[in-house]
Scaffold this motif. Structure first.
Motif, PDB file in Angstrom:
ATOM      1  N   HIS A  76       0.835  -1.208   0.000  1.00  0.00           N
ATOM      2  CA  HIS A  76       0.000   0.000   0.000  1.00  0.00           C
ATOM      3  C   HIS A  76       0.870   1.259   0.000  1.00  0.00           C
ATOM      4  O   HIS A  76       0.644   2.189  -0.784  1.00  0.00           O
ATOM      5  CB  HIS A  76      -0.912  -0.057   1.235  1.00  0.00           C
ATOM      6  CG  HIS A  76      -1.766   1.156   1.442  1.00  0.00           C
ATOM      7  ND1 HIS A  76      -3.115   1.171   1.174  1.00  0.00           N
ATOM      8  CD2 HIS A  76      -1.469   2.400   1.907  1.00  0.00           C
ATOM      9  CE1 HIS A  76      -3.608   2.368   1.459  1.00  0.00           C
ATOM     10  NE2 HIS A  76      -2.633   3.142   1.913  1.00  0.00           N
ATOM     11  N   HIS A  80       1.467   4.410  -2.727  1.00  0.00           N
ATOM     12  CA  HIS A  80       1.539   5.871  -2.563  1.00  0.00           C
ATOM     13  C   HIS A  80       2.815   6.419  -3.206  1.00  0.00           C
ATOM     14  O   HIS A  80       2.798   7.459  -3.862  1.00  0.00           O
ATOM     15  CB  HIS A  80       1.555   6.247  -1.075  1.00  0.00           C
ATOM     16  CG  HIS A  80       0.212   6.202  -0.415  1.00  0.00           C
ATOM     17  ND1 HIS A  80      -0.909   6.810  -0.931  1.00  0.00           N
ATOM     18  CD2 HIS A  80      -0.185   5.633   0.752  1.00  0.00           C
ATOM     19  CE1 HIS A  80      -1.938   6.603  -0.114  1.00  0.00           C
ATOM     20  NE2 HIS A  80      -1.527   5.890   0.905  1.00  0.00           N
ATOM     21  N   ASP A  94      -1.018   5.550   7.577  1.00  0.00           N
ATOM     22  CA  ASP A  94      -2.134   4.658   7.289  1.00  0.00           C
ATOM     23  C   ASP A  94      -2.611   3.868   8.477  1.00  0.00           C
ATOM     24  O   ASP A  94      -1.850   3.183   9.137  1.00  0.00           O
ATOM     25  CB  ASP A  94      -1.756   3.728   6.143  1.00  0.00           C
ATOM     26  CG  ASP A  94      -1.804   4.498   4.844  1.00  0.00           C
ATOM     27  OD1 ASP A  94      -2.903   4.907   4.476  1.00  0.00           O
ATOM     28  OD2 ASP A  94      -0.740   4.728   4.261  1.00  0.00           O
ATOM     29  N   GLU A 114      -6.287   6.774  -1.061  1.00  0.00           N
ATOM     30  CA  GLU A 114      -6.279   5.523  -0.285  1.00  0.00           C
ATOM     31  C   GLU A 114      -6.818   4.360  -1.112  1.00  0.00           C
ATOM     32  O   GLU A 114      -6.276   3.263  -1.086  1.00  0.00           O
ATOM     33  CB  GLU A 114      -7.082   5.677   1.009  1.00  0.00           C
ATOM     34  CG  GLU A 114      -6.460   6.635   2.017  1.00  0.00           C
ATOM     35  CD  GLU A 114      -4.962   6.475   2.151  1.00  0.00           C
ATOM     36  OE1 GLU A 114      -4.487   5.322   2.224  1.00  0.00           O
ATOM     37  OE2 GLU A 114      -4.243   7.486   2.125  1.00  0.00           O
ATOM     38  N   ALA A 117      -4.147   3.393  -3.571  1.00  0.00           N
ATOM     39  CA  ALA A 117      -3.062   2.641  -2.935  1.00  0.00           C
ATOM     40  C   ALA A 117      -3.510   1.222  -2.600  1.00  0.00           C
ATOM     41  O   ALA A 117      -2.742   0.265  -2.741  1.00  0.00           O
ATOM     42  CB  ALA A 117      -2.568   3.370  -1.680  1.00  0.00           C
TER      43      ALA A 117
HETATM   44 ZN   LIG Z   1      -2.601   5.100   2.451  1.00  0.00          ZN
END
Ligand SMILES: [Zn+2]
Length: 172
Positions: A76, A80, A94, A114, A117
């Motif tokens: 994740h 980003h 996060d 989000e 990602a």
């Molecule tokens: Zn994130």
């Protein structure tokens, strides 16, 4: 950014690795892209952080969480780094990603990032091609809960992440 584009980006990264290896060596991939990974106890409900400084990425991952969670967090944060490096923010923090899944309805910029990602993480940890290959080669019955658990184990992801991925790829 649409999902197809994210799938293309992760395919390109995996192709460079020439990796059909399972589970996908996510730490190695991130490190080869110039990212340093450190374990930090980030406190409850914080799974990971990404700090970008002078184009270099540092990922902090919470070592108290399960390994499958840590892998998803690294993927994740790598998402980003790859997708959002040029945005103004240089720090991403996060929370527990299950919370993020729940919040997906919102369309604020932050939530869009989000979602992107998360989509990146799912598609790099469970590459479409490798997943379909596994399912077809083993005549996997996706209505069988144990079969989905087996796939999750093979890709070293959580059962929920695998279930969402299979559903998003419309393989059910
Ligand atoms: Zn994130």
């Amino acid at each position: 950014m649409n999902l197809k584009r994210i799938e293309d980006i992760t395919s390109q990264i995996l192709a460079k690795f020439d990796s059909n290896e399972l589970p996908v060596p996510i730490r190695k991939i991130a490190e080869d892209l110039g990212i340093k990974i450190h374990s930090y106890d980030l406190g409850e409900n914080i799974s990971g952080v990404l700090v970008i400084k002078n184009d270099q990425g540092i990922i902090g991952v919470n070592p108290t969480e399960q390994l499958v969670r840590q892998r998803f967090t690294i993927a994740h944060e790598l998402g980003h780094f790859v997708l959002h490096k040029n945005s103004n923010e240089s720090i991403f923090v996060d929370k527990d990603y299950k919370v993020l899944f729940r919040d997906q309805q919102s369309s604020t910029g932050e939530n869009r990032r989000e979602q992107e990602a998360n989509a990146f993480a799912a598609s790099i940890l469970m590459p479409r091609k490798l997943l379909i290959e596994q399912i077809e080669n083993h005549f996997t019955d996706l209505t069988d809960e144990n079969a989905v658990k087996g796939l999750a184990k093979m890709f070293n992801v959580s059962v929920i992440a695998m279930t969402i991925r299979i559903s998003n790829l419309r393989l059910f």
